[in-house]
Scaffold this motif. Structure first.
Motif, short mmCIF file in Angstrom:
data_model
loop_
_atom_site.label_atom_id
_atom_site.label_comp_id
_atom_site.label_asym_id
_atom_site.label_seq_id
_atom_site.Cartn_x
_atom_site.Cartn_y
_atom_site.Cartn_z
N PRO A 114 45.73 -7.84 68.67
CA PRO A 114 46.56 -7.02 69.56
C PRO A 114 47.55 -6.17 68.75
O PRO A 114 48.12 -6.62 67.75
CB PRO A 114 47.30 -8.06 70.41
N THR A 166 50.90 -4.52 67.60
CA THR A 166 52.26 -5.05 67.65
C THR A 166 53.32 -3.96 67.52
O THR A 166 54.50 -4.21 67.77
CB THR A 166 52.47 -6.06 66.51
N ARG A 195 41.46 -9.03 77.61
CA ARG A 195 42.89 -9.02 77.91
C ARG A 195 43.13 -8.09 79.10
O ARG A 195 42.95 -6.88 79.01
CB ARG A 195 43.69 -8.57 76.68
N ARG A 197 45.76 -6.97 80.47
CA ARG A 197 46.77 -5.92 80.28
C ARG A 197 46.17 -4.69 79.63
O ARG A 197 46.52 -3.56 79.98
CB ARG A 197 47.93 -6.46 79.44
N GLU A 198 45.25 -4.89 78.71
CA GLU A 198 44.63 -3.74 78.05
C GLU A 198 43.67 -3.03 79.00
O GLU A 198 43.56 -1.79 78.98
CB GLU A 198 43.90 -4.20 76.78
N PRO A 257 53.60 -4.77 75.97
CA PRO A 257 54.47 -5.96 76.07
C PRO A 257 53.79 -7.07 76.86
O PRO A 257 53.07 -6.82 77.83
CB PRO A 257 55.72 -5.43 76.80
N ASP A 258 54.02 -8.28 76.43
CA ASP A 258 53.47 -9.44 77.12
C ASP A 258 54.39 -9.79 78.27
O ASP A 258 55.52 -10.25 78.07
CB ASP A 258 53.38 -10.62 76.14
N ASP A 259 53.90 -9.56 79.51
CA ASP A 259 54.74 -9.83 80.68
C ASP A 259 54.51 -11.23 81.23
O ASP A 259 55.04 -11.59 82.29
CB ASP A 259 54.47 -8.80 81.78
N GLY A 260 53.68 -12.00 80.52
CA GLY A 260 53.44 -13.38 80.93
C GLY A 260 52.39 -13.53 81.99
O GLY A 260 52.10 -14.65 82.42
#
Length: 232
Positions: free
Chosen positions: A103, A105, A156, A158-159, A226-229
């Motif tokens: 991922p 960064t 993923r 999010r991607e 960003p990792d929003d969980g």
């Protein structure tokens, strides 16, 4: 005087004795040549020694045909075909992920020159020289690049969402994940970088990545999400 003549005849080789010897030799050679062709050949059948057996090895094609017929009758052939189709389908549904991708960064951007240098002459079918070896060619000078390329890890969420929400025409390319499943779910073509060729061409090491044209070069941008969980 007679003795002298006798010696001369023997020494010269042209006297009556020599002539007679020559005639006898010629006759002997002629007789030999006439007789030799009439001599029977010396080869003969020596018979068979020891026990013999008939060749009993079955024909390979007949063996294969019999085996295939047996498999077809027993239903095993259908099972083999189903298994082969399942393996192919599995490779299409879940291709081998491109190795070495992580991922993103941080936001990073760079320009890539897609030009190539020909290592051999390029000729038309009629032999006309199109480009000589050593010529530097930029594909962007000859091919339109009207759609951005979006490289993502399809595992993923999010991607995937990032790629689907990008404005403007774009082509989504997975480096990991299930392209056919995502295409069915979202109703649009989604591709996969089989063998990692595009990854190597653009020097990718992280996802997601946007590749867009910028003049005669391509801008490659890594975009961290960003990792929003929520989700993987």
């Amino acid at each position: 005087m007679a003795l002298a003549r006798r010696r001369t005849s023997r020494a010269g080789g042209h006297g009556p004795v020599s002539a007679a010897f020559a005639r006898v030799s010629a006759v002997a050679i002629t007789v030999a040549l006439a007789v030799l062709p009439q001599v029977p050949a010396a080869a003969k059948d020596l018979g068979v020694r020891g026990e013999t057996w008939a060749i009993a090895e079955p024909d390979l094609l007949q063996v294969l045909e019999a085996r295939l017929l047996e498999l077809e009758r027993s239903g095993a052939m259908a099972a083999i075909e189903d298994e082969a189709r399942a393996r192919v389908r599995a490779r299409l549904e879940t291709p081998e992920p491109v190795a070495g991708i992580a991922p993103a960064t941080e936001l990073r951007s760079r320009l890539v020159d897609p030009s190539v240098v020909l290592d051999r002459d390029v000729r038309l079918p009629d032999g006309t020289l199109l480009a000589a070896a050593g010529t530097r060619l930029n594909p962007l000078d000859h091919t339109p690049f009207s759609r951005d390329l979006l490289f993502i890890d399809g595992r993923r969420d999010r991607e995937v969402t990032w790629a689907l929400d990008r404005p403007g025409p774009a082509t989504i390319v997975l480096l990991a994940g299930r392209p056919l499943e995502l295409a069915r779910r979202h109703g649009r073509p989604i591709f996969f970088d089989q063998g990692g060729r595009l990854t190597a061409r653009f020097g990718l090491a992280a996802t997601p990545v946007e590749v867009r044209r910028e003049g005669a070069r391509l801008r490659v941008t890594e975009v961290p999400i960003p990792d929003d969980g929520a989700g993987p």
